[in-house]
Design a protein around this motif. Structure first.
Motif, PDB file in Angstrom:
ATOM      1  N   UNK A 685      -3.450 -13.669 -23.005  1.00 24.64           N
ATOM      2  CA  UNK A 685      -2.816 -12.327 -22.265  1.00 24.64           C
ATOM      3  C   UNK A 685      -3.380 -11.991 -20.960  1.00 24.64           C
ATOM      4  N   UNK A 686      -4.250 -12.917 -20.246  1.00 22.60           N
ATOM      5  CA  UNK A 686      -4.828 -12.529 -19.074  1.00 22.60           C
ATOM      6  C   UNK A 686      -3.827 -12.913 -18.008  1.00 22.60           C
ATOM      7  N   UNK A 687      -2.811 -12.379 -17.890  1.00 18.51           N
ATOM      8  CA  UNK A 687      -1.625 -12.404 -17.024  1.00 18.51           C
ATOM      9  C   UNK A 687      -1.124 -11.186 -16.623  1.00 18.51           C
ATOM     10  N   UNK A 688      -1.040 -10.922 -15.319  1.00 20.70           N
ATOM     11  CA  UNK A 688      -0.419  -9.594 -14.822  1.00 20.70           C
ATOM     12  C   UNK A 688       1.099  -9.228 -14.702  1.00 20.70           C
ATOM     13  N   UNK A 689       1.752  -8.381 -14.496  1.00 22.33           N
ATOM     14  CA  UNK A 689       2.953  -7.958 -14.336  1.00 22.33           C
ATOM     15  C   UNK A 689       3.201  -8.696 -12.874  1.00 22.33           C
ATOM     16  N   UNK A 690       4.023  -9.426 -12.579  1.00 21.32           N
ATOM     17  CA  UNK A 690       4.283 -10.101 -11.516  1.00 21.32           C
ATOM     18  C   UNK A 690       5.270  -9.063 -10.704  1.00 21.32           C
ATOM     19  N   UNK A 691       4.656  -8.672  -9.440  1.00 24.33           N
ATOM     20  CA  UNK A 691       5.189  -7.650  -8.589  1.00 24.33           C
ATOM     21  C   UNK A 691       6.173  -8.452  -7.971  1.00 24.33           C
ATOM     22  N   UNK A 692       7.343  -7.509  -7.467  1.00 21.26           N
ATOM     23  CA  UNK A 692       8.275  -8.252  -6.565  1.00 21.26           C
ATOM     24  C   UNK A 692       7.859  -8.426  -5.062  1.00 21.26           C
ATOM     25  N   UNK A 693       8.400  -9.135  -4.462  1.00 17.66           N
ATOM     26  CA  UNK A 693       7.903  -9.535  -3.087  1.00 17.66           C
ATOM     27  C   UNK A 693       7.429  -8.500  -2.121  1.00 17.66           C
ATOM     28  N   UNK A 694       8.276  -7.396  -2.325  1.00 17.02           N
ATOM     29  CA  UNK A 694       7.819  -6.397  -1.350  1.00 17.02           C
ATOM     30  C   UNK A 694       6.503  -5.428  -1.682  1.00 17.02           C
ATOM     31  N   UNK A 695       6.410  -5.254  -3.152  1.00 19.40           N
ATOM     32  CA  UNK A 695       5.350  -4.932  -3.578  1.00 19.40           C
ATOM     33  C   UNK A 695       3.910  -5.499  -3.564  1.00 19.40           C
ATOM     34  N   UNK A 696       4.349  -6.978  -3.741  1.00 18.30           N
ATOM     35  CA  UNK A 696       3.192  -7.902  -3.518  1.00 18.30           C
ATOM     36  C   UNK A 696       2.649  -7.669  -2.160  1.00 18.30           C
ATOM     37  N   UNK A 697       3.775  -7.696  -1.039  1.00 18.58           N
ATOM     38  CA  UNK A 697       3.103  -7.736   0.373  1.00 18.58           C
ATOM     39  C   UNK A 697       2.286  -6.492   0.524  1.00 18.58           C
ATOM     40  N   UNK A 698       2.909  -5.188  -0.024  1.00 19.26           N
ATOM     41  CA  UNK A 698       2.014  -3.941   0.349  1.00 19.26           C
ATOM     42  C   UNK A 698       0.701  -4.104  -0.270  1.00 19.26           C
ATOM     43  N   UNK A 699       0.651  -4.763  -1.495  1.00 27.04           N
ATOM     44  CA  UNK A 699      -0.784  -5.090  -2.153  1.00 27.04           C
ATOM     45  C   UNK A 699      -1.713  -5.541  -1.387  1.00 27.04           C
ATOM     46  N   UNK A 700      -1.107  -6.677  -0.882  1.00 28.49           N
ATOM     47  CA  UNK A 700      -2.133  -7.489  -0.094  1.00 28.49           C
ATOM     48  C   UNK A 700      -2.639  -6.792   1.169  1.00 28.49           C
ATOM     49  N   UNK A 701      -1.974  -5.913   1.585  1.00 25.59           N
ATOM     50  CA  UNK A 701      -2.529  -4.856   2.757  1.00 25.59           C
ATOM     51  C   UNK A 701      -3.360  -3.793   2.527  1.00 25.59           C
ATOM     52  N   UNK A 702      -3.628  -3.664   0.975  1.00 25.25           N
ATOM     53  CA  UNK A 702      -4.529  -2.688   0.733  1.00 25.25           C
ATOM     54  C   UNK A 702      -5.961  -3.174   0.819  1.00 25.25           C
ATOM     55  N   UNK A 703      -6.903  -2.573   1.463  1.00 25.79           N
ATOM     56  CA  UNK A 703      -8.164  -3.158   1.667  1.00 25.79           C
ATOM     57  C   UNK A 703      -9.131  -3.072   0.381  1.00 25.79           C
ATOM     58  N   UNK A 704      -9.798  -3.956   0.182  1.00 28.51           N
ATOM     59  CA  UNK A 704     -10.538  -4.432  -1.010  1.00 28.51           C
ATOM     60  C   UNK A 704     -11.970  -3.719  -0.703  1.00 28.51           C
ATOM     61  N   UNK A 705     -11.851  -2.499  -1.118  1.00 25.43           N
ATOM     62  CA  UNK A 705     -13.080  -1.536  -0.970  1.00 25.43           C
ATOM     63  C   UNK A 705     -12.690  -0.219  -1.904  1.00 25.43           C
ATOM     64  N   UNK A 706     -13.703   0.415  -2.299  1.00 22.73           N
ATOM     65  CA  UNK A 706     -13.598   1.538  -3.298  1.00 22.73           C
ATOM     66  C   UNK A 706     -12.743   2.633  -2.519  1.00 22.73           C
ATOM     67  N   UNK A 707     -11.894   3.176  -3.295  1.00 22.00           N
ATOM     68  CA  UNK A 707     -10.982   4.361  -2.688  1.00 22.00           C
ATOM     69  C   UNK A 707      -9.913   3.879  -1.890  1.00 22.00           C
ATOM     70  N   UNK A 708      -9.536   2.623  -1.611  1.00 19.13           N
ATOM     71  CA  UNK A 708      -8.312   2.133  -1.007  1.00 19.13           C
ATOM     72  C   UNK A 708      -7.251   2.544  -1.713  1.00 19.13           C
ATOM     73  N   UNK A 709      -5.960   2.887  -0.742  1.00 18.58           N
ATOM     74  CA  UNK A 709      -4.866   3.066  -1.418  1.00 18.58           C
ATOM     75  C   UNK A 709      -3.957   3.145  -0.034  1.00 18.58           C
ATOM     76  N   UNK A 710      -2.652   3.422  -0.442  1.00 16.98           N
ATOM     77  CA  UNK A 710      -1.595   3.595   0.865  1.00 16.98           C
ATOM     78  C   UNK A 710      -1.947   4.181   2.056  1.00 16.98           C
ATOM     79  N   UNK A 711      -2.878   5.149   1.907  1.00 14.47           N
ATOM     80  CA  UNK A 711      -3.241   5.789   3.122  1.00 14.47           C
ATOM     81  C   UNK A 711      -3.909   5.252   4.042  1.00 14.47           C
ATOM     82  N   UNK A 712      -4.569   3.705   3.602  1.00 13.21           N
ATOM     83  CA  UNK A 712      -5.052   2.903   4.693  1.00 13.21           C
ATOM     84  C   UNK A 712      -4.188   2.083   5.141  1.00 13.21           C
ATOM     85  N   UNK A 713      -2.845   2.223   5.022  1.00 15.58           N
ATOM     86  CA  UNK A 713      -1.726   1.604   5.791  1.00 15.58           C
ATOM     87  C   UNK A 713      -1.421   2.176   6.939  1.00 15.58           C
ATOM     88  N   UNK A 714      -0.975   1.296   8.150  1.00 14.83           N
ATOM     89  CA  UNK A 714      -0.826   1.773   9.523  1.00 14.83           C
ATOM     90  C   UNK A 714       0.487   2.539   9.244  1.00 14.83           C
TER      91      UNK A 714
END
Length: 870
Positions: A685-714
């Motif tokens: 069961x090591x599989x995630x819920x597959x995000x739709x294309x839009x949400x996946x694109x958003x997740x890819x833009x979230x920085x890989x650091x502590x505390x990162x979230x949508x506020x870090x987006x342009x």
């Protein structure tokens, strides 16, 4: 340091609020309330102690309305029995109601064993009595455990209080005989003339047949069969040595019991020991050997079986063979998961109320086919097949037992497959149904038939019932040792805008709490463990929690209620839940296992029941394991993509932490069937819920650091008040689909103050609680360094599921199963406590410390077993 509590003056309904930023648990209680006895007894009227009595120092020439009779207790004897009254170092403040005076420090001129009030009422030491309550309220009920004259001439008595049901945590939430009172340990000093009249409280064992009890108490004004202790809202057996059925002397607590044995001319008693033990009530239960015989468990509202799995694993650690024999849930996929991991369990995919109806009908069938004995008065209830046609056949000499005797010879019963209660054919006709395999037809032609149309199938039904009875497929009253479950109470959810705050028990969404207790009443198990969200003791002033406790007490169960945080038992989440124990009078009431780990407190602990939080006392020495973080739980799991679709895969490497090594242990080792400390081989069961294309694109833009979230987006700007707004200097960014990179709902969530949308977790953090939905739109569930949400297995790790536990169903359904589960380490710790109670070795205190390095004590147990075998 977490897992600790601090003392305060009020033992219940504690008022201090819990800070969400605090990182320690607190529990508040005081066994003997003094200045706030009214609050501690949860009364809405004033305390007897705060009533102004008339028995102050008597002036010369006046006839006192209250006076002592006879000579005082000899000075040497009085000093031995009540040493705190003869310290000779405390300044005596005149007056019976001086609020600055500690009643324990009131110094005595002498002690007495008999008093007269109002010229007609005579009271002896250790009598029960009514005490004036003031303001026209119903008088209080007490035991007189001390009578003395203060050095200023004021006359006092010390009361040990009995509680009526409304005075306890139950309040008015359950129907309990108004004559029933509960012995407490609360004692305080009152003016002598507050005494109203002498009582004879009939006391008897809690373990008395209801019919016999009704006869015994038919003429009494009050009866007492239970002790009520404030810590963890505990109802327990009376101390065995104080149960004197038929005697005029009523029950008293341990200190008073020692005192009563010490009459005026006695040779003395071990009063020092009584003083040392006056905070405990000794429960005398016969110790019974449990060994390895099977102990049966029914898991109601079982989900995928996390609670019962943990209980069985914990009981195994206490050398008790607890087995989940039956489980019930309405979720089809959860039932499949439970059956996959527990092939020994009879799993029923149906509603709990239908299963309860089935058990009642099953009992009738067992009577009908002479498999169990029944009372003569019940025989007429079980005429399942007596129809007019059959009566006519019997008159004609036909036995009616021909299996193939049917109006339509084309359809002949081959055999019975299954039984249920409900409406399987969806024709609005509820009742008992059998699933029929017709002779000459395949399984696609099986049908559900109501029992009232199967008079010609009595032999086939009898064979089916006999076979299922022999295998104990359905429990009869007395067959179940333990009932556990978490009845859903969706009517108290904060997401329900139409909650019934005034009468939540009348809400259809809360009726499963009643059904759960109806199961307990019908099956009469030895032990009960009910779990629920803490809202059950928050919503509507805790009415549902009080009701559940009251139902257990009303059924003559011992009971107690506590709240436990999952993180305090070795998980990187907080997740506070309520757990309620019940035990028949013949058993030891299980304790709550104290925390083993430090924890970050998240959320708010219910204020009224803060004292029910399972935690250590603040200030005492305690060594807790460090709090676990996300890295401890999931850092060994292989990297997977958002599109991962494998249900099984190999591990990427060896475990990196103690938590990971333990959670990888094989099922055989954890259940004690193998002494080989082997690790599970495959990762499920090591599989995630597959995000739709839009949400996946958003997740890819979230920085890989502590505390990162949508506020870090342009395009997003954070104001000084920590709320977000659109940055007018940055053009809004859009995805390939034409939708915005930063969705409007993220900006408006919690009025722009939340940082949870599309938020990453970090390795050195914990989570508040594992959730059932894996969408990242309004919660922090992104993997620290991978562009995806946490996988099913990662959530399962945060819940403490062993890696061998495999789940069934679509991906979303598996997330739901994990999110709804009881945290396995908490259930394991409770299972260990249950095992101790089953063996008769549970202690008297409501809490106890787990063995060092629990639950990693498996190797110690196996080592001991090996020595025994040798």
């Amino acid at each position: 340091m977490a897992g600790k509590r601090k003392s305060k003056s009020s033992p219940s309904e504690a008022s201090p609020s819990n800070s969400a930023s605090a990182n320690k648990l607190k529990r508040t209680e005081e066994p003997i309330a003094k200045e706030e006895v009214a609050e501690s007894m949860e009364k809405t009227v004033s305390s007897p102690r705060k009533l102004k009595g008339k028995a102050a120092a008597v002036k010369d020439g006046e006839e006192p309305e209250a006076k002592f009779l006879g000579k005082p207790v000899k000075d040497t004897e009085a000093r031995k029995r009540w040493p705190k009254r003869y310290l000779g170092k405390k300044k005596q403040v005149s007056g019976p109601n001086n609020s600055n005076q500690d009643e324990d420090e009131i110094q005595a001129r002498g002690h007495y064993i008999k008093a007269e009030v109002d010229g007609r009422n005579i009271f002896d030491l250790y009598d029960d009595a009514h005490v004036q309550a003031g303001d026209g309220n119903e008088p209080y009920v007490c035991k007189i455990v001390e009578m003395f004259e203060a050095i200023d001439g004021t006359l006092y008595f010390t009361a040990q209080w009995y509680y009526r049901s409304p005075d306890t945590v139950i309040k008015e939430c359950a129907t309990i005989d108004r004559r029933r009172v509960f012995l407490s340990e609360i004692q305080d000093v009152n003016p002598l003339d507050c005494l109203v009249e002498k009582l004879n409280i009939f006391r008897l064992s809690l373990n008395v047949d209801q019919d016999e009890k009704s006869k015994l108490i038919s003429t009494c004004k009050y009866f007492c069969d239970t002790t009520y202790l404030l810590p963890y809202s505990t109802f327990m057996n009376l101390p065995e040595e104080n149960i004197q059925t038929g005697s005029d002397d009523s029950t008293i607590s341990s200190e008073a019991d020692v005192d009563r044995a010490c009459e005026v001319n006695s040779e003395g008693a071990d009063v020092d020991k009584a003083c040392q033990d006056n905070s405990k009530v000794a429960q005398l239960c016969p110790v019974r050997e449990c060994g390895k015989p099977e102990v049966t468990l029914l898991d109601l509202y079982s989900g995928c079986g996390a609670m019962s799995t943990g209980l069985c694993l914990g009981a195994q650690l206490s050398n008790v063979n607890l087995v989940t024999r039956w489980a019930v849930d309405v979720n089809e996929y959860a039932c499949q998961s439970l059956k996959l991991n527990h092939p020994e369990t009879e799993v029923r995919n149906e509603s709990a109320e239908d299963f309860l109806s089935l058990l009642k009908e099953w009992r009738k069938l067992c009577f009908y086919f002479n498999l169990v004995e029944t009372k003569d008065s019940e025989n007429d209830q079980f005429d399942f097949f007596e129809t007019e046609d059959e009566e006519e056949e019997e008159e004609d000499g036909d036995s009616g037992n021909d299996e193939n005797d049917s109006d339509d010879p084309e359809f002949e019963v081959d055999y019975i497959l299954e039984v249920c209660y409900g409406d399987p054919n969806k024709i609005n006709k509820r009742g008992l149904y059998f699933k029929i395999r017709w002779k000459g037809y395949g399984d696609d032609e099986d049908t559900w038939e109501p029992i009232d149309g199967l008079g010609h199938c009595r032999k086939a039904i009898g064979d089916f019932v006999s076979q299922r009875y022999a295998s104990k497929a359905f429990p009869l009253p007395g067959d179940v040792d333990v009932v556990c479950g978490g009845p859903p109470c969706q009517g108290i959810s904060g997401f329900n805008r139409f909650r019934n705050t005034q009468q939540p028990l009348e809400d259809e969404k809360n009726k499963q709490l009643i059904v759960f207790m109806d199961f307990v009443q019908y099956l009469n198990p030895k032990f009960v463990l009910m779990e629920n969200v803490v809202d059950i003791v928050k919503f509507s002033e805790g009415l549902l929690g009080r009701y559940a406790l009251g139902r257990l007490v009303g059924m003559n169960y011992q009971a107690r209620m506590g709240m436990m945080a999952a993180g305090a038992y070795g998980l990187p989440q907080f997740r506070m839940r309520m757990f309620m124990w019940g035990a028949r009078p013949t058993e030891r009431l299980p304790q709550y296992p104290l925390p083993t780990h430090d924890v970050v407190v998240r959320g708010v602990i219910p204020t009224q029941f803060e004292g029910n939080t399972v935690a250590y006392d603040e200030g005492g020495p305690v060594q807790l394991e460090r709090k676990l973080l996300l890295e401890d739980a999931i850092s060994d799991l292989p990297a997977v993509e958002n599109s991962e679709n494998r249900d099984e895969m190999p591990y990427a490497g060896p475990p990196q932490t103690e938590f990971q090594r333990f959670i990888r242990l094989s099922k055989e080792y954890l259940l004690g069937s193998s002494k080989d400390e082997s690790l599970h081989k495959m990762l499920y069961d090591h599989r995630p819920l597959e995000l739709n294309a839009d949400d996946y694109a958003r997740v890819c833009e979230i920085p890989k650091r502590k505390g990162a979230n949508f506020r870090d987006l342009p395009g997003v700007r954070v104001r000084v008040d920590n709320k977000v707004e659109w940055d007018p200097d940055v053009e809004r960014v859009y995805l390939k689909s034409g939708k915005p990179l930063v969705p409007d709902y993220a900006m408006s969530f919690v009025k722009g103050s939340s940082s949870k949308p599309f938020a990453r977790l970090w390795w050195d953090e914990t989570v508040p609680t594992v959730v059932t939905r894996a969408e990242p739109h309004n919660q922090a569930i992104l993997h620290p360094v991978q562009d995806r949400v946490l996988s099913i297995r990662e959530n399962a790790r945060l819940q403490g599921f062993p890696d061998y536990y495999k789940l069934c169903g679509p991906v979303k359904e598996r997330y739901i199963q994990v999110g709804n589960a009881v945290a396995v380490p908490v259930a394991r710790a409770l299972g260990y406590a249950l095992g101790l109670a089953l063996k008769g070795s549970a202690g008297v205190d409501p809490v106890f410390p787990l063995p060092e390095k629990f639950p990693n004590i498996q190797c110690q147990i196996h080592s001991a077993s090996s020595e025994d075998d040798a």
